[in-house]
Design an enzyme around this catalytic site. Sequence first.
Site, PDB file in Angstrom:
ATOM      1  N   GLU A   1      -5.360  -4.498  10.810  1.00  0.00           N
ATOM      2  CA  GLU A   1      -4.348  -3.462  11.001  1.00  0.00           C
ATOM      3  C   GLU A   1      -4.655  -2.669  12.271  1.00  0.00           C
ATOM      4  O   GLU A   1      -5.450  -1.720  12.234  1.00  0.00           O
ATOM      5  CB  GLU A   1      -4.334  -2.505   9.802  1.00  0.00           C
ATOM      6  CG  GLU A   1      -4.013  -3.166   8.484  1.00  0.00           C
ATOM      7  CD  GLU A   1      -3.462  -2.172   7.472  1.00  0.00           C
ATOM      8  OE1 GLU A   1      -2.410  -2.473   6.907  1.00  0.00           O
ATOM      9  OE2 GLU A   1      -4.058  -1.104   7.275  1.00  0.00           O
TER      10      GLU A   1
ATOM     11  N   GLY B   1       2.535   2.653  10.875  1.00  0.00           N
ATOM     12  CA  GLY B   1       3.504   3.731  10.691  1.00  0.00           C
ATOM     13  C   GLY B   1       4.191   4.172  11.976  1.00  0.00           C
ATOM     14  O   GLY B   1       4.820   5.224  12.017  1.00  0.00           O
TER      15      GLY B   1
ATOM     16  N   GLU C   1      -6.979   4.894   7.734  1.00  0.00           N
ATOM     17  CA  GLU C   1      -6.750   6.301   7.375  1.00  0.00           C
ATOM     18  C   GLU C   1      -7.965   6.876   6.650  1.00  0.00           C
ATOM     19  O   GLU C   1      -8.289   8.053   6.790  1.00  0.00           O
ATOM     20  CB  GLU C   1      -5.467   6.414   6.525  1.00  0.00           C
ATOM     21  CG  GLU C   1      -4.228   6.181   7.393  1.00  0.00           C
ATOM     22  CD  GLU C   1      -3.029   5.583   6.673  1.00  0.00           C
ATOM     23  OE1 GLU C   1      -3.016   5.550   5.430  1.00  0.00           O
ATOM     24  OE2 GLU C   1      -2.100   5.130   7.376  1.00  0.00           O
TER      25      GLU C   1
ATOM     26  N   HIS D   1      -9.556   1.222   4.876  1.00  0.00           N
ATOM     27  CA  HIS D   1      -8.293   1.454   5.592  1.00  0.00           C
ATOM     28  C   HIS D   1      -8.555   2.449   6.724  1.00  0.00           C
ATOM     29  O   HIS D   1      -9.360   3.371   6.574  1.00  0.00           O
ATOM     30  CB  HIS D   1      -7.231   2.001   4.628  1.00  0.00           C
ATOM     31  CG  HIS D   1      -5.860   1.988   5.236  1.00  0.00           C
ATOM     32  ND1 HIS D   1      -5.464   2.917   6.168  1.00  0.00           N
ATOM     33  CD2 HIS D   1      -4.830   1.123   5.084  1.00  0.00           C
ATOM     34  CE1 HIS D   1      -4.220   2.628   6.549  1.00  0.00           C
ATOM     35  NE2 HIS D   1      -3.816   1.547   5.910  1.00  0.00           N
TER      36      HIS D   1
ATOM     37  N   ASN E   1       0.873  -1.171   0.000  1.00  0.00           N
ATOM     38  CA  ASN E   1       0.000   0.000   0.000  1.00  0.00           C
ATOM     39  C   ASN E   1       0.911   1.222   0.000  1.00  0.00           C
ATOM     40  O   ASN E   1       1.462   1.576   1.042  1.00  0.00           O
ATOM     41  CB  ASN E   1      -0.903  -0.032   1.245  1.00  0.00           C
ATOM     42  CG  ASN E   1      -1.763   1.220   1.361  1.00  0.00           C
ATOM     43  OD1 ASN E   1      -1.809   2.040   0.448  1.00  0.00           O
ATOM     44  ND2 ASN E   1      -2.448   1.359   2.493  1.00  0.00           N
TER      45      ASN E   1
ATOM     46  N   LYS F   1       0.130   4.221  -0.276  1.00  0.00           N
ATOM     47  CA  LYS F   1      -0.517   5.414   0.298  1.00  0.00           C
ATOM     48  C   LYS F   1      -0.252   6.616  -0.617  1.00  0.00           C
ATOM     49  O   LYS F   1      -0.195   6.446  -1.831  1.00  0.00           O
ATOM     50  CB  LYS F   1      -0.068   5.628   1.747  1.00  0.00           C
ATOM     51  CG  LYS F   1      -0.260   4.358   2.590  1.00  0.00           C
ATOM     52  CD  LYS F   1      -0.059   4.562   4.058  1.00  0.00           C
ATOM     53  CE  LYS F   1      -0.289   3.242   4.803  1.00  0.00           C
ATOM     54  NZ  LYS F   1      -0.170   3.388   6.255  1.00  0.00           N
TER      55      LYS F   1
ATOM     56  N   SER G   1       3.477  -1.770  10.588  1.00  0.00           N
ATOM     57  CA  SER G   1       4.925  -1.818  10.827  1.00  0.00           C
ATOM     58  C   SER G   1       5.546  -3.181  10.511  1.00  0.00           C
ATOM     59  O   SER G   1       6.458  -3.625  11.211  1.00  0.00           O
ATOM     60  CB  SER G   1       5.255  -1.380  12.259  1.00  0.00           C
ATOM     61  OG  SER G   1       4.826  -0.048  12.470  1.00  0.00           O
TER      62      SER G   1
HETATM   63  P1  13P Z   1       3.024   0.636   7.815  1.00  0.00           P
HETATM   64  O1  13P Z   1       3.550  -0.632   7.238  1.00  0.00           O
HETATM   65  O2  13P Z   1       3.733   1.859   7.305  1.00  0.00           O
HETATM   66  O3  13P Z   1       2.923   0.587   9.301  1.00  0.00           O
HETATM   67  O4  13P Z   1       1.513   0.798   7.269  1.00  0.00           O
HETATM   68  C1  13P Z   1       0.657  -0.264   7.376  1.00  0.00           C
HETATM   69  C2  13P Z   1      -0.546   0.023   6.568  1.00  0.00           C
HETATM   70  O5  13P Z   1      -1.325   0.905   6.911  1.00  0.00           O
HETATM   71  C3  13P Z   1      -0.771  -0.738   5.331  1.00  0.00           C
HETATM   72  O6  13P Z   1      -2.036  -0.506   4.819  1.00  0.00           O
END
Ligand code: 13P
Length: 250
Positions: A167, A173, A97, A95, A9, A11, A212
């Site tokens: 997640e 992150g 976010e 997601h 992903n 982003k 992560s």
């Molecule tokens: P990270 O791997 O940067 O923690 O993000 C995970 C994520 O949100 C994947 O969709």
Amino acid sequence: MRRPIVAANWKLNGSLEMTQTLVSAINSHSANYDSVDVVISPPFPYLIKVAELISTNNVHLGAQSAAEYESGAYTGEVAAVMLAEVGCQYVIVGHSERREYYGESDEVVAAKFLQVQQAGLIPILCVGESLEQREQGVMQETIVRQVNTVVDLAGIAAMQNSVIAYEPIWAIGTGKTASPEQAQEVHALIRAEIAKQSTEIAEQLRILYGGSVKAGNAAELFSQADIDGGLIGGASLDAEQFNAIVSAAS
Ligand code: 13P
């Protein structure tokens, strides 16, 4: 045996130049790991380019979101049928976010999931609790509600061609990954919830962990009984890291 998935992903990251180098590195590495499905989900403007660059059978194109409508006056939105048209096979929905920054409720996420399925694509449904929810002891009910809002709308049969990604928001992150045991506990909970309606679908449902995941912790996470791969954010922007995670899943 469930076939593992390692999904990138990106982003809100990347450039045309980056698609070239990253996808080519992923192509050549993934060719040696054909027991793993690899998914690349770049921002919308790069989808067609990434589709052209993918040259390995087990590497697939994914999108990061889709509209809850099929068409109409919804400025700025992208329909699942359009994503199918440009070669996507997977679409991330719900997601955290999107839920947190763009106000997507469980109901909106479920409507998006349905659009993705009806377009013939595989939704990657993201669920996960915040640190506050975990600390307040409402982690389980949060996850179950997120899953069931979708199952109630789409029907249990829809889960046959779907993927769920767990997640935990506190692990995204932050460099603070869930321990393999913490993740396994929630993966087992999700599978058990699906099994209440169909043990067969629950058994074959692929459940990914995200938050992560790095080259250094992937193998241990993926060795858990109910973890069938990963949804990778930050580490998916680094070919070496991402490819090592693909190897770990094989
Ligand atoms: P990270 O791997 O940067 O923690 O993000 C995970 C994520 O949100 C994947 O969709």
